[in-house]
Design an enzyme around this catalytic site. Structure first.
Site, PDB file in Angstrom:
ATOM      1  N   CYS A  41      -5.678   2.233  -4.812  1.00 15.30           N
ATOM      2  CA  CYS A  41      -5.191   2.677  -3.587  1.00 15.30           C
ATOM      3  C   CYS A  41      -6.183   3.943  -3.434  1.00 15.30           C
ATOM      4  O   CYS A  41      -6.084   4.937  -4.024  1.00 15.30           O
ATOM      5  CB  CYS A  41      -3.854   3.601  -3.884  1.00 15.30           C
ATOM      6  SG  CYS A  41      -3.203   4.177  -2.297  1.00 15.30           S
ATOM      7  N   CYS A  52       0.725  -1.229   0.010  1.00 12.20           N
ATOM      8  CA  CYS A  52       0.191  -0.305   0.126  1.00 12.20           C
ATOM      9  C   CYS A  52       0.770   1.233   0.099  1.00 12.20           C
ATOM     10  O   CYS A  52       0.836   1.916   1.086  1.00 12.20           O
ATOM     11  CB  CYS A  52      -1.045   0.160   1.220  1.00 12.20           C
ATOM     12  SG  CYS A  52      -2.229   1.479   0.874  1.00 12.20           S
TER      13      CYS A  52
END
Length: 438
Positions: A367, A189
């Site tokens: 994301c 991430c």
């Protein structure tokens, strides 16, 4: 402090962040048609899909952790918007019913003999193997960091043992520098290191402390975000909110007693810069799983070496991979795991019929860039770094509806869709919303 001592112990021995199991010793030798290594998002999702494909009695998952965590929500935990308890459930509760849970740590993978050895000496043989072991966090690679967590003004949203320290540091902030870091390694991430910066800015504005704060984002990357469309929007936010971004700055040392963070300039080798801080959020260096790295399954860098189209291992045709442990050239996210799970399910179903895999993974990843307590830029893109957006709107804009998706819809989709093997990413919906054009 006991939790932080466990963190130190985990990293000194190279054990992933998990509670060691307390179950009784497994039997001396076991065999399964499908063995899944790892009980994270990829491992649980694939075990659910494999149960439906070949029956629960033929599937086993090797995972030592007592708890399974929905890690994407830790960004909001670190900013006080969610509580950490909501992010975890017992591993046994998220396992598909009937599938065997082997509560041990993988010690060695021997693909030439189709066997895996666990830390209690058990040897498990398999017909097919799915490797979903995730990546390794390396807090110990930043000098002084593990000791630094003993101090109250350092946190990290990447560990269940340090995420609440981020929130405490933010609440205790009075004036000075709030410093946020991004390491010189691949990370999972890649948006998370800056999401907490935007949330901290919002919190300090809300509490009347922003005027006395210098918010600094020191990233090892040469860009703010890897996809230009979203990076352009983020740079606008950085300018509007008076945030300071230093590119190519890599954290190498923390001097917690002096409240100093030491960075190297990656463009000028040997140049060191020291930042004083009132608050420090650290994204740790990360690397390949150590068991994979020491096995014949690894590429030169230590990642699981899989075909980027169908997720089958390049050398061993009965071995497959999913998620953060692989060398797939896309961002390591839970959204990527969802899309990969649908492709891998199709690949394995074809292999079982002695047919050629026909479904290709396009590198889809997502994301949700949290930019405040009520807004998100939803970045979605493919292997080529091209936006691959689900909705027929410009997702590079901050939107309230996308925040609700991140905070409320996505956790539900994770627990009840991805982990049950029913959610394979938004691909079908994207085609629907774009009238079949994407």
């Amino acid at each position: 402090m006991a939790a932080l001592r466990r963190l130190k112990q985990c990293h000194s021995t190279g054990i992933a962040l998990s509670h060691l199991h307390t179950s009784s010793r497994a039997s001396a030798k076991q065999h399964y048609k499908m063995l899944v290594l790892g009980g994270g998002s990829g491992g649980i999702a694939m075990s659910a899909r494999m149960k439906r494909m070949m029956g629960a009695e033929n599937v086993a998952v090797v995972e030592p952790s007592e708890m399974h965590y929905y890690q994407p929500i830790w960004t909001l935990v670190g900013a006080g918007a969610k509580n950490v308890a909501s992010s975890g459930r017992p591993t046994a509760n998220v396992m598909p019913s009937g599938v065997k849970l082997v509560k041990s740590k993988v010690q060695e993978i021997n693909p030439d003999s189709n066997t895996v050895r666990t830390d209690d000496g058990t040897e498990i043989s398999y017909e097919y193997l799915i490797v979903a072991l995730g990546l390794q966090l390396h807090y110990e690679k930043v000098k002084g960091l593990l000791e630094g967590f003993e101090y109250p003004n350092i946190g990290s949203n990447y560990s269940v043992q340090t995420v609440e320290k981020t929130w405490k540091a933010l609440q205790n902030f009075k004036e000075g520098n709030a410093v946020f870091t991004f390491p010189n390694t691949p990370v999972k991430c890649a948006g998370a290191p800056q999401k907490i910066m935007y949330l901290s800015d919002a919190y300090l504005r809300k509490t009347g402390k922003r005027a006395k704060a210098n918010i600094i984002y020191n990233t090892s990357l040469p860009v703010l975000f890897g996809i230009k469309k979203y990076a352009d929007s983020l740079w606008e936010i950085v300018k509007q909110r008076d945030l300071k971004v230093n590119l190519r700055h890599n954290l190498i040392e923390v001097r917690a007693d002096k409240q100093e963070a030491v960075f190297e300039n990656l463009d000028k080798p040997g140049e060191i810069k020291v930042f004083e801080y009132e608050m420090l959020h650290v994204t740790p260096p990360m690397g390949p799983n150590l068991v994979i790295k020491g096995s014949p399954l690894a590429d030169e860098a230590g990642w699981l070496d899989v075909n980027k189209d169908n997720l089958q291992h390049k050398k061993y045709p009965n071995v497959f991979g999913i998620g953060d442990c692989t060398n797939l050239p896309t961002a390591k996210t839970a959204a990527a795991v969802a899309a990969q799970s649908a492709v891998l399910n199709r690949t394995i179903s074809k292999i079982l019929k002695n047919e050629k895999p026909d479904k290709k993974y396009d590198g889809y990843t997502s994301c949700p860039l949290v930019t405040s307590y009520s807004t998100v830029i939803l970045a979605e893109f493919d292997y080529n770094g091209q936006p691959l957006e689900t909705f027929p709107i410009n997702q590079a804009k901050e939107r309230r509806i996308m925040y609700h998706m991140k905070a409320d819809v996505m956790p539900h989709l994770y627990w009840h869709g991805l982990l049950t093997g029913l959610w394979g990413g938004p691909g079908p919906y994207r085609k629907l919303f774009h009238l079949g054009m994407k």
